[in-house]
Scaffold this motif. Structure first.
Motif, PDB file in Angstrom:
ATOM      1  N   TRP A 154       0.844  -1.202   0.000  1.00 16.64           N
ATOM      2  CA  TRP A 154       0.000   0.000   0.000  1.00 16.64           C
ATOM      3  C   TRP A 154       0.878   1.250   0.000  1.00 16.64           C
ATOM      4  O   TRP A 154       0.662   2.180  -0.782  1.00 16.64           O
ATOM      5  CB  TRP A 154      -0.932  -0.024   1.207  1.00 16.64           C
ATOM      6  CG  TRP A 154      -1.772   1.213   1.404  1.00 16.64           C
ATOM      7  CD1 TRP A 154      -1.909   2.274   0.556  1.00 16.64           C
ATOM      8  CD2 TRP A 154      -2.596   1.516   2.542  1.00 16.64           C
ATOM      9  NE1 TRP A 154      -2.762   3.221   1.096  1.00 16.64           N
ATOM     10  CE2 TRP A 154      -3.196   2.778   2.301  1.00 16.64           C
ATOM     11  CE3 TRP A 154      -2.869   0.835   3.727  1.00 16.64           C
ATOM     12  CZ2 TRP A 154      -4.047   3.366   3.237  1.00 16.64           C
ATOM     13  CZ3 TRP A 154      -3.732   1.431   4.638  1.00 16.64           C
ATOM     14  CH2 TRP A 154      -4.313   2.678   4.403  1.00 16.64           C
ATOM     15  N   MET A 155       1.913   1.249   0.838  1.00 16.95           N
ATOM     16  CA  MET A 155       2.772   2.421   0.923  1.00 16.95           C
ATOM     17  C   MET A 155       3.497   2.680  -0.395  1.00 16.95           C
ATOM     18  O   MET A 155       3.604   3.824  -0.843  1.00 16.95           O
ATOM     19  CB  MET A 155       3.779   2.252   2.065  1.00 16.95           C
ATOM     20  CG  MET A 155       4.660   3.476   2.288  1.00 16.95           C
ATOM     21  SD  MET A 155       3.709   4.920   2.805  1.00 16.95           S
ATOM     22  CE  MET A 155       4.878   6.231   2.407  1.00 16.95           C
ATOM     23  N   ILE A 156       3.985   1.628  -1.032  1.00 15.71           N
ATOM     24  CA  ILE A 156       4.650   1.834  -2.318  1.00 15.71           C
ATOM     25  C   ILE A 156       3.665   2.407  -3.341  1.00 15.71           C
ATOM     26  O   ILE A 156       4.011   3.293  -4.127  1.00 15.71           O
ATOM     27  CB  ILE A 156       5.261   0.527  -2.854  1.00 15.71           C
ATOM     28  CG1 ILE A 156       6.372   0.023  -1.937  1.00 15.71           C
ATOM     29  CG2 ILE A 156       5.834   0.741  -4.257  1.00 15.71           C
ATOM     30  CD1 ILE A 156       7.069  -1.229  -2.436  1.00 15.71           C
ATOM     31  N   GLU A 157       2.443   1.905  -3.332  1.00 13.37           N
ATOM     32  CA  GLU A 157       1.444   2.425  -4.263  1.00 13.37           C
ATOM     33  C   GLU A 157       1.181   3.908  -4.015  1.00 13.37           C
ATOM     34  O   GLU A 157       0.921   4.668  -4.955  1.00 13.37           O
ATOM     35  CB  GLU A 157       0.155   1.612  -4.162  1.00 13.37           C
ATOM     36  CG  GLU A 157       0.253   0.194  -4.704  1.00 13.37           C
ATOM     37  CD  GLU A 157       0.389   0.140  -6.217  1.00 13.37           C
ATOM     38  OE1 GLU A 157      -0.047   1.095  -6.897  1.00 13.37           O
ATOM     39  OE2 GLU A 157       0.938  -0.859  -6.724  1.00 13.37           O
ATOM     40  N   GLU A 158       1.261   4.343  -2.773  1.00 15.36           N
ATOM     41  CA  GLU A 158       1.084   5.766  -2.461  1.00 15.36           C
ATOM     42  C   GLU A 158       2.213   6.610  -3.051  1.00 15.36           C
ATOM     43  O   GLU A 158       2.003   7.766  -3.417  1.00 15.36           O
ATOM     44  CB  GLU A 158       1.021   5.989  -0.946  1.00 15.36           C
ATOM     45  CG  GLU A 158      -0.237   5.461  -0.270  1.00 15.36           C
ATOM     46  CD  GLU A 158      -1.465   6.334  -0.490  1.00 15.36           C
ATOM     47  OE1 GLU A 158      -1.351   7.423  -1.095  1.00 15.36           O
ATOM     48  OE2 GLU A 158      -2.559   5.913  -0.045  1.00 15.36           O
ATOM     49  N   THR A 159       3.405   6.055  -3.140  1.00 21.62           N
ATOM     50  CA  THR A 159       4.535   6.832  -3.662  1.00 21.62           C
ATOM     51  C   THR A 159       4.458   7.032  -5.167  1.00 21.62           C
ATOM     52  O   THR A 159       5.036   7.986  -5.706  1.00 21.62           O
ATOM     53  CB  THR A 159       5.878   6.152  -3.348  1.00 21.62           C
ATOM     54  OG1 THR A 159       6.027   4.956  -4.124  1.00 21.62           O
ATOM     55  CG2 THR A 159       6.021   5.844  -1.871  1.00 21.62           C
ATOM     56  N   GLY A 160       3.792   6.108  -5.867  1.00 18.51           N
ATOM     57  CA  GLY A 160       3.764   6.181  -7.313  1.00 18.51           C
ATOM     58  C   GLY A 160       5.036   5.703  -7.980  1.00 18.51           C
ATOM     59  O   GLY A 160       5.167   5.795  -9.210  1.00 18.51           O
ATOM     60  N   LEU A 161       5.978   5.183  -7.199  1.00 20.33           N
ATOM     61  CA  LEU A 161       7.248   4.729  -7.755  1.00 20.33           C
ATOM     62  C   LEU A 161       7.101   3.350  -8.388  1.00 20.33           C
ATOM     63  O   LEU A 161       6.340   2.515  -7.899  1.00 20.33           O
ATOM     64  CB  LEU A 161       8.309   4.666  -6.653  1.00 20.33           C
ATOM     65  CG  LEU A 161       8.722   5.995  -6.028  1.00 20.33           C
ATOM     66  CD1 LEU A 161       9.596   5.751  -4.805  1.00 20.33           C
ATOM     67  CD2 LEU A 161       9.454   6.871  -7.047  1.00 20.33           C
ATOM     68  N   PRO A 162       7.838   3.086  -9.459  1.00 23.23           N
ATOM     69  CA  PRO A 162       7.818   1.737 -10.037  1.00 23.23           C
ATOM     70  C   PRO A 162       8.518   0.756  -9.104  1.00 23.23           C
ATOM     71  O   PRO A 162       9.497   1.102  -8.437  1.00 23.23           O
ATOM     72  CB  PRO A 162       8.588   1.900 -11.346  1.00 23.23           C
ATOM     73  CG  PRO A 162       9.488   3.074 -11.109  1.00 23.23           C
ATOM     74  CD  PRO A 162       8.723   4.000 -10.199  1.00 23.23           C
ATOM     75  N   TYR A 163       8.014  -0.470  -9.068  1.00 28.62           N
ATOM     76  CA  TYR A 163       8.620  -1.474  -8.196  1.00 28.62           C
ATOM     77  C   TYR A 163       8.302  -2.865  -8.719  1.00 28.62           C
ATOM     78  O   TYR A 163       7.386  -3.058  -9.517  1.00 28.62           O
ATOM     79  CB  TYR A 163       8.108  -1.330  -6.762  1.00 28.62           C
ATOM     80  CG  TYR A 163       6.658  -1.721  -6.567  1.00 28.62           C
ATOM     81  CD1 TYR A 163       6.304  -2.971  -6.059  1.00 28.62           C
ATOM     82  CD2 TYR A 163       5.631  -0.826  -6.876  1.00 28.62           C
ATOM     83  CE1 TYR A 163       4.965  -3.322  -5.871  1.00 28.62           C
ATOM     84  CE2 TYR A 163       4.293  -1.167  -6.693  1.00 28.62           C
ATOM     85  CZ  TYR A 163       3.973  -2.414  -6.198  1.00 28.62           C
ATOM     86  OH  TYR A 163       2.656  -2.767  -6.017  1.00 28.62           O
ATOM     87  N   GLU A 164       9.068  -3.805  -8.237  1.00 28.46           N
ATOM     88  CA  GLU A 164       8.818  -5.211  -8.530  1.00 28.46           C
ATOM     89  C   GLU A 164       8.466  -5.902  -7.226  1.00 28.46           C
ATOM     90  O   GLU A 164       9.147  -5.705  -6.215  1.00 28.46           O
ATOM     91  CB  GLU A 164      10.065  -5.857  -9.128  1.00 28.46           C
ATOM     92  CG  GLU A 164       9.927  -7.341  -9.381  1.00 28.46           C
ATOM     93  CD  GLU A 164      11.207  -7.998  -9.849  1.00 28.46           C
ATOM     94  OE1 GLU A 164      11.203  -9.230 -10.044  1.00 28.46           O
ATOM     95  OE2 GLU A 164      12.225  -7.282  -9.992  1.00 28.46           O
ATOM     96  N   ALA A 165       7.412  -6.690  -7.235  1.00 30.89           N
ATOM     97  CA  ALA A 165       7.026  -7.475  -6.058  1.00 30.89           C
ATOM     98  C   ALA A 165       7.467  -8.915  -6.260  1.00 30.89           C
ATOM     99  O   ALA A 165       7.094  -9.542  -7.256  1.00 30.89           O
ATOM    100  CB  ALA A 165       5.529  -7.407  -5.831  1.00 30.89           C
TER     101      ALA A 165
END
Length: 215
Positions: free
Chosen positions: A20-31
């Motif tokens: 959830w927190m990463i989604e708030e940042t808007g940054l690209p990421y890999e899970a």
């Protein structure tokens, strides 16, 4: 160029908060999904988090574990989103206070209570149950934000913890707790994160948790 973000998580774990927190940042990421049991205790994953737990966050060469720390770290990566109060602002104190309150006394108390291993109040950092819950109720009662007049990582973390423990029935359902969780768990980033994790549950169940308490 932004260093890559990799979230090591499981869809039925505390990693839902980090996503959830990463989604708030808007940054690209890999899970990267780490299953319970042998995968989470494998030498490869223990090299990332020796605790053998999720979530963990890799940012280039940096590794961050513990949800509150991950939330705080991510907030600092996107200052333009104002997910953390500036270091020189008076709101910074409340921001840090409630992040650590939830990660420390609150989580420790509910975990100990669930397992039947509560320590005497004078020995434990969480103190008396009534005092702990009254303190948290006073903080969230009638408020939407804990640190200033906008959403921060502290609101996310507190709302996520309240929402989870209210769903499991391990937290007394006080109206202030319900209202604060509801105020934030419907945010677009929270819903996106939930949808992503929920879609993974059939392939990655948690044998220790009913599906009904994860969503």
């Amino acid at each position: 160029m932004q260093e890559p973000l990799i979230l090591y998580t499981h869809p039925m774990s505390r990693g839902r908060v980090a996503r959830w927190m990463i989604e708030e940042t808007g940054l690209p990421y890999e899970a990267k999904i780490i299953d319970f049991g042998a995968p989470m205790k494998s030498p490869e994953y223990l090299a990332i988090n020796p605790m053998g737990k999720v979530p963990a966050l890799r940012h280039g060469e940096a590794i961050v574990t513990e949800n509150a720390a991950i939330c705080a770290y991510l907030a600092e990566l996107v200052p333009e989103r104002r997910l953390a109060p500036p270091e020189d602002s008076p709101e910074r104190a409340a921001y840090l206070r409630w992040l650590f309150f939830m990660a420390g006394p609150f989580e420790a108390f509910l975990t100990a209570k669930h397992s039947g291993t509560l320590a005497p109040a004078f020995d434990a950092g969480y103190g008396e149950e009534g005092t702990l819950l009254d303190t948290l109720e006073q903080a969230v009662n009638g408020r939407t934000y804990l640190a200033g007049d906008r959403f921060t990582a502290a609101d996310l973390y507190v709302a996520a913890c309240l929402g989870y423990y209210l769903r499991t029935g391990e937290l007394e359902s006080r109206p202030a707790f319900v209202a604060f969780a509801k105020a934030h768990t419907g945010r677009p980033a929270a819903l996106r994160a939930g949808e992503l994790d929920n879609a993974l549950i059939p392939q990655h169940p948690n044998p220790n948790m009913p599906e009904s308490v994860s969503a």
